[in-house]
Write an enzyme that holds these catalytic residues in place. Structure first.
Site, PDB file in Angstrom:
ATOM      1  N   GLY A 298      38.396  -3.964   8.077  1.00 41.71           N
ATOM      2  CA  GLY A 298      39.761  -3.660   7.641  1.00 41.71           C
ATOM      3  C   GLY A 298      40.622  -3.274   8.821  1.00 41.71           C
ATOM      4  CB  ALA A 299      43.991  -1.757   8.985  1.00 38.78           C
ATOM      5  CB  VAL A 300      40.547   1.965  10.311  1.00 39.84           C
ATOM      6  CG1 VAL A 300      39.769   2.910  11.220  1.00 39.84           C
ATOM      7  CG2 VAL A 300      41.785   2.667   9.764  1.00 39.84           C
ATOM      8  N   GLY A 301      38.908  -0.628  11.143  1.00 42.45           N
ATOM      9  CA  GLY A 301      37.758  -1.240  11.805  1.00 42.45           C
ATOM     10  C   GLY A 301      38.181  -2.167  12.928  1.00 42.45           C
TER      11      GLY A 301
ATOM     12  CG  ASN B 170      41.770   7.754   4.455  1.00 47.69           C
ATOM     13  OD1 ASN B 170      41.871   8.508   5.423  1.00 47.69           O
ATOM     14  ND2 ASN B 170      42.664   6.826   4.175  1.00 47.69           N
TER      15      ASN B 170
ATOM     16  CE  LYS C  14      43.783  11.116   7.361  1.00 53.45           C
ATOM     17  NZ  LYS C  14      42.835  10.215   8.031  1.00 53.45           N
TER      18      LYS C  14
ATOM     19  CG  ASN D  65      46.642   8.837  -0.277  1.00 54.55           C
ATOM     20  OD1 ASN D  65      46.607   7.629  -0.169  1.00 54.55           O
ATOM     21  ND2 ASN D  65      46.530   9.656   0.761  1.00 54.55           N
TER      22      ASN D  65
ATOM     23  CG  ASN E  38      53.829   8.578   2.721  1.00 59.28           C
ATOM     24  OD1 ASN E  38      53.453   8.090   1.648  1.00 59.28           O
ATOM     25  ND2 ASN E  38      53.133   8.423   3.839  1.00 59.28           N
TER      26      ASN E  38
ATOM     27  CD  GLU F  46      39.572   5.119   0.511  1.00 56.74           C
ATOM     28  OE1 GLU F  46      38.531   5.093   1.192  1.00 56.74           O
ATOM     29  OE2 GLU F  46      40.709   5.189   1.013  1.00 56.74           O
TER      30      GLU F  46
END
Length: 311
Positions: free
Chosen positions: A13-16, A111, A195, A203, A213, A277
């Protein structure tokens, strides 16, 4: 001369992909663990870096190539960085544990909370030098296509040991050198709770009210946010983690201000009819409360409402 891949990323994904890019630039031998690949191959990725204030021209995407590894070709892997969604961790990682060498270290970077508690017994049952570390990152990154990402913001990355054998100094130093604004902390679990507080406040509310946000800075949301944090602090205390209410409050509102125009990951998951999540965020707070004979009614209500919204 080419060197064997010794760091594998589970979750593209994006973070990976962002972590992969940072490790690759630092000269580390890194690859992705493929889902259904029958044989190892190369994958071309595209990375658009974060523009600086001095950049007046359009930033160009940078192509680069990374190996895709099969599950039966992991003999040389010494570190697996897990970047899948929190609810995917056990199903994605458990089958690989028997394929990975005994000295391979696991780092969870996702997350929410919860998978570390379920995974720890599996790690500790293997008295062969395997260990588990945890991490959290607030780097901003957008996935534009399957293998195309754009960095959208800088942020702090915190890593630390949780159980089993500790990550070797070589890999610890390599991670800190490769990931900008990263640090190794002696007590990582409190960092994860901090976090979690940000995610638990932002969220579900942005998902339920279908807003960016920044809307959460309005006074109408202050009572709800304070109640979310109060319950989280109470539950964390019973888990042996002391959190400061004023610090958490300021941090949540700082993130709201800094990401005012952004839509949270949970908002996007609901909009695209994907699983959220919520179980590992507000749901985790409720489950830990129940484990101590407590209740967290505000978080429980948000948990139920998002679950209903996601059906």
């Amino acid at each position: 001369m080419t060197h064997a891949v010794d760091i594998a990323i589970l979750g593209a994904g994006a973070v990976g992909q962002l972590i992969c890019r940072q490790l690759t630039v630092a000269g580390m031998n890194v690859g992705f663990i493929g889902r259904n690949a029958l044989e190892s191959s190369q994958q071309v990725l595209s990375f658009t870096p974060l523009a600086s204030a001095d950049d007046h021209q359009q930033i160009q995407a940078i192509p680069y190539s990374v190996p895709i590894l099969t599950a039966d070709a992991l003999d040389n892997i010494r570190l697996v960085i897990v970047c899948v969604k929190a609810y995917q961790v056990l199903d994605a990682l458990s089958p690989l544990l028997k394929q990975l060498p005994s000295q391979c270290h696991i780092l969870l970077l996702h997350n929410g909370m919860g998978p570390h508690l379920a995974l720890a017994p599996l790690i500790n049952a293997q008295a062969n030098g395997r260990g588990l570390s945890l991490g959290t990152t607030s780097q901003g990154v957008l996935r534009q296509a399957a293998w195309q990402i754009k960095q959208t913001g800088q942020g702090l990355t915190q890593l630390g040991h949780f159980t089993g054998a500790e990550l070797t100094e070589h890999y610890r130093n390599a991670l800190l050198a490769a990931i900008p604004n990263s640090e190794w902390v002696d007590a990582i679990v409190p960092c994860l709770w901090q976090k979690l507080a940000v995610n638990a406040a932002i969220n579900p509310l942005t998902a339920l009210y279908q807003c960016p946000n920044g809307i959460l800075a309005e006074p109408d949301f202050s009572g709800m946010i304070n109640s979310i944090l109060d319950e989280l602090i109470m539950v964390a205390a019973h888990d042996g983690v002391s959190l400061d209410q004023s610090f958490l409050h300021d941090r949540v509102y700082q993130v709201i201000r800094l990401t005012a125009g952004n839509f949270s990951s949970m908002h996007q998951d609901i909009a695209h009819q994907r699983r959220t999540e919520i179980d590992q965020i507000n749901g985790y707070i409720c489950e830990r409360a129940q484990a101590h004979g407590l209740s967290a009614p505000v978080n429980a209500e948000l948990w139920a409402r998002v679950k209903q919204l996601a059906i």
